[in-house]
Design an enzyme around this catalytic site. Sequence first.
Site, PDB file in Angstrom:
ATOM      1  N   GLU A 328       0.810  -1.226   0.000  1.00 29.04           N
ATOM      2  CA  GLU A 328       0.000   0.000   0.000  1.00 29.04           C
ATOM      3  C   GLU A 328       0.842   1.275   0.000  1.00 29.04           C
ATOM      4  OE1 GLU A 328      -4.013  -1.645   2.127  1.00 29.04           O
ATOM      5  OE2 GLU A 328      -2.379  -1.012   3.428  1.00 29.04           O
TER       6      GLU A 328
HETATM    7  N1  IFG Z   1      -4.389  -4.009   4.357  1.00 32.98           N
HETATM    8  C1  IFG Z   1      -3.180  -3.510   5.011  1.00 32.98           C
HETATM    9  C2  IFG Z   1      -3.051  -3.760   6.492  1.00 32.98           C
HETATM   10  C3  IFG Z   1      -4.387  -3.753   7.219  1.00 32.98           C
HETATM   11  C4  IFG Z   1      -5.343  -4.687   6.500  1.00 32.98           C
HETATM   12  C5  IFG Z   1      -6.622  -4.873   7.290  1.00 32.98           C
HETATM   13  C6  IFG Z   1      -1.981  -5.495   4.195  1.00 32.98           C
HETATM   14  C7  IFG Z   1      -0.701  -6.094   3.696  1.00 32.98           C
HETATM   15  C8  IFG Z   1      -5.607  -4.136   5.130  1.00 32.98           C
HETATM   16  N2  IFG Z   1      -2.008  -4.146   4.346  1.00 32.98           N
HETATM   17  O1  IFG Z   1      -2.922  -6.224   4.467  1.00 32.98           O
HETATM   18  O2  IFG Z   1      -2.209  -2.758   7.065  1.00 32.98           O
HETATM   19  O3  IFG Z   1      -4.917  -2.460   7.335  1.00 32.98           O
HETATM   20  O4  IFG Z   1      -7.388  -5.931   6.797  1.00 32.98           O
END
Ligand code: IFG
Length: 514
Positions: A328
């Site tokens: 992200e």
């Molecule tokens: N995606 C984000 C996490 C977390 C997650 C919650 C990943 C690798 C959503 N990154 O999963 O930091 O916020 O379900």
Amino acid sequence: MGHRLAVLLAAVSLPLAASAAPAQAAPSTVPLGNVIPAPVEVHPGGAPFRLTPRTVIEAPPAARTVADRLGEALKPATGFRLPTVGRASSRTPVIALSLGPGVKGYRLTSTRDRITIRAATAEGLFDGVQTLRQLLPAAIDARTPQKVDWAVAGGTIADYPKYAYRGAMLDEARHFHTPDEVKQYIDEIARFKVNYLHLHLADDQGWRIQIDSWPKLTQVSGGAGTGVDGVGGGFLTKADYRDLVRYAAARYVTIVPEIDMPGHVNAAQVAYPELTCDGVAPPPRTDTEVGYSSLCTSKEVTYRFAEDVIREVAALTGGPYIHIGGDEAHATAPADYLAFEQRVLPLVAKYGKIAYGWHQIAQAPAASKAVAQFWGTDDTDADLVAAVKTGTRVVMSPANQAYLDMKYTEDTPLGQDWAALIEVHDAYGWDPATRVAGVPASAVIGVEAPLWSETLRSLADIEYMAFPRLPAIAELGWSATYSWDSFRARLGSYGPRWDRQGVNFYRSPQIDWS
Ligand code: IFG
């Protein structure tokens, strides 16, 4: 009789006419195959073994720790002394742990007077002990002495893991969980032969691991009020972290630390504004938005920061992996992200560890020697497929099957639903070997069940979301066989064990809880 049928019959606790000796089989005897994860080979037969006040645990010096831990586990509910001895005298009922070459995983043999667990390593013995605990009546997990016929079904189990990496993950950043809570979780996951615990130690909201060369990371961003909604701050001192590493290692769980970069860095930038491109500290954040922060990839201080943190974390970490995130990074230009990963991934190897990151790192050529953690919901990922051809290994944690912070159903009070609603059958209903098209089974080193803590504040919250889905992922990581009917039956009979352990598990309507 084929293994699958044997387990199925055992799981539905039908005495196997051919081999059980009905006359001696105790009514409460757990069928030999009723173990999670499902063992590779189960051969029931012969009279059951009985634990009695005279039982001793026999172990060579190299197996002494495992033997003592077995004794500690069985004492509260039995009230027996269960001393560890070097050699048991004849005619004494004995649980013998023996180390020797030529055994893959462990081999457990149960006869009237003796249980033998044999393995080539102490870790193999530990795995055998987890199986033995599940072969004793559920009352063995009570905290006070119970009047029970402590019988263990007769027969032999030969067992070993399918994948080397069977992981769980705790997000310490969104809500900080104390060392005692993490230790409790380690105890609970070790029962299912999970052997890695990935700790997500920094994110936008808070920084959770003391770094001597950058002290304000925890001084400013590790305090109370730095969790989501301003609740659940705190951080691990180096002493706390070393103690967790030791505690986990004694249960054959290896800690994997994660410092997420170049995104998910707001907490670091609040503490050190020089880590931003304009030098202005961003406001602290306690909401749950993601993808808005980025290290300033054009400034040299960023790489000194990354190297200092990796160096200090590597010195604290006994295990082979350091996870450097990489997910992200929506606030990092693609070319800058690539340049950052090309400079930082090799720093992990510089300090003697193997680089590990979310699968977006696969874009970087430097990831050819790294482990990429797949967290997608799609059936494939072009960068990952290409990287695997250059040597990248993969841990599977698809968000729509393995993310334990996903709600079970829309009525689940905790968790999120952006990836999927994941009931127990969904968590069990996939195959790591074929989950990502173009990633061959040979590139898959294992599975992991991440638990993000935006909505999880307490150990009870963690347990509610982790159990019963974590055992499903653990079985996909360990077992050679696959059967939802068998798994759900074994899970149903595991429920009373969680009740006695005081584990706050979700009573999924998909399971017949006995
Ligand atoms: N995606 C984000 C996490 C977390 C997650 C919650 C990943 C690798 C959503 N990154 O999963 O930091 O916020 O379900």
